[in-house]
Design a protein around this motif. Structure first.
Motif, PDB file in Angstrom:
ATOM      1  N   GLY A 118     -10.388  18.966  -3.096  1.00 55.74           N
ATOM      2  CA  GLY A 118      -8.983  18.580  -3.034  1.00 55.74           C
ATOM      3  C   GLY A 118      -8.227  19.159  -4.215  1.00 55.74           C
ATOM      4  N   ASN A 140      -1.889  21.505   0.357  1.00 50.70           N
ATOM      5  CA  ASN A 140      -3.052  20.935  -0.305  1.00 50.70           C
ATOM      6  C   ASN A 140      -3.577  22.009  -1.237  1.00 50.70           C
ATOM      7  OD1 ASN A 140      -6.165  20.803  -0.418  1.00 50.70           O
ATOM      8  ND2 ASN A 140      -5.599  18.735   0.206  1.00 50.70           N
ATOM      9  N   GLU A 177       0.125  17.346   6.516  1.00 50.34           N
ATOM     10  CA  GLU A 177      -0.648  18.113   5.544  1.00 50.34           C
ATOM     11  C   GLU A 177      -1.806  18.835   6.215  1.00 50.34           C
ATOM     12  OE1 GLU A 177      -3.603  17.076   1.886  1.00 50.34           O
ATOM     13  OE2 GLU A 177      -1.580  16.242   1.734  1.00 50.34           O
TER      14      GLU A 177
END
Length: 203
Positions: A118, A140, A177
């Motif tokens: 992440g 992201n 996202e």
């Protein structure tokens, strides 16, 4: 980086001892996680930059091992990015099912970052500036780096429960996202987004 929060974070950091050599950047308006990260990367100094969310679900105790691995990767492999990868976390069933569907589609459309990667990562200054220059409203971090063509090594860690408060990202935000991430790694997505200056909203 303080993304126009209302909890007094910036003032608290400024009250800490000067010997810690902390620098606070405040945004006038809330830009969201990705664009706030871009603004921070554009302003940060140093040879290695670490991105860490402020909710403490990603434990700061992992940072020394992450940086050590990153420096080793730079020396031995020439890598410019090293991810901290979640190996275990407690998520609701709907999230796990959605994640499985997302990864199934992703494997068909393009190569993504390591499973569990992440925003928690270490990168060199040149890559930080490149990420800061990506013109993308929602994104992201791990997937943007992957779409830029960078492959990284990783260190594992266990995601913690949120210490306080609730996430401001609703399920629809997660869907948006996810779609953005999938588009990024398609051939059209890799070639279709323009690069521009990072948001100039720091005071």
């Amino acid at each position: 980086m303080d993304d126009a929060s209302g909890d007094g974070s910036a003032q608290l950091i400024r009250s800490l001892p000067a010997s810690l050599q902390l620098r606070v950047l405040e945004l006038r308006h809330n830009l969201g996680q990705f664009r706030a990260t871009q603004a921070g990367l554009a302003e940060a100094e140093g040879d290695v930059m670490v991105v860490l969310d402020g909710d403490l679900q990603d434990p700061p105790e992992v940072i020394p091992a992450l940086v050590e691995r990153h420096l080793e990767d730079v020396r031995n492999l020439g890598r410019r990015i090293t991810f901290a990868v979640k190996w275990k976390r407690d998520d609701p069933l709907w999230f796990r099912l959605g994640h499985y569907a997302f990864r199934t589609i992703q494997r068909r459309v393009g190569e993504g970052p390591p499973e569990g990667a992440g925003s928690f990562c270490a990168m060199d200054r040149a890559l930080a500036r490149e990420v800061a220059g990506v013109k993308l409203k929602h994104g992201n971090l791990a997937w943007v780096i992957s779409a830029l063509g960078y492959v990284g090594e990783w260190v594992p860690y266990q995601k913690q429960r949120r210490v306080d408060g609730e996430s401001r990202v609703a399920p629809l935000g997660l869907v948006a996202e996810a779609l953005s991430c999938l588009w990024l790694v398609t051939p059209a997505g890799r070639n279709g987004w323009r690069r521009d200056a990072a948001p100039k909203d720091v005071r």
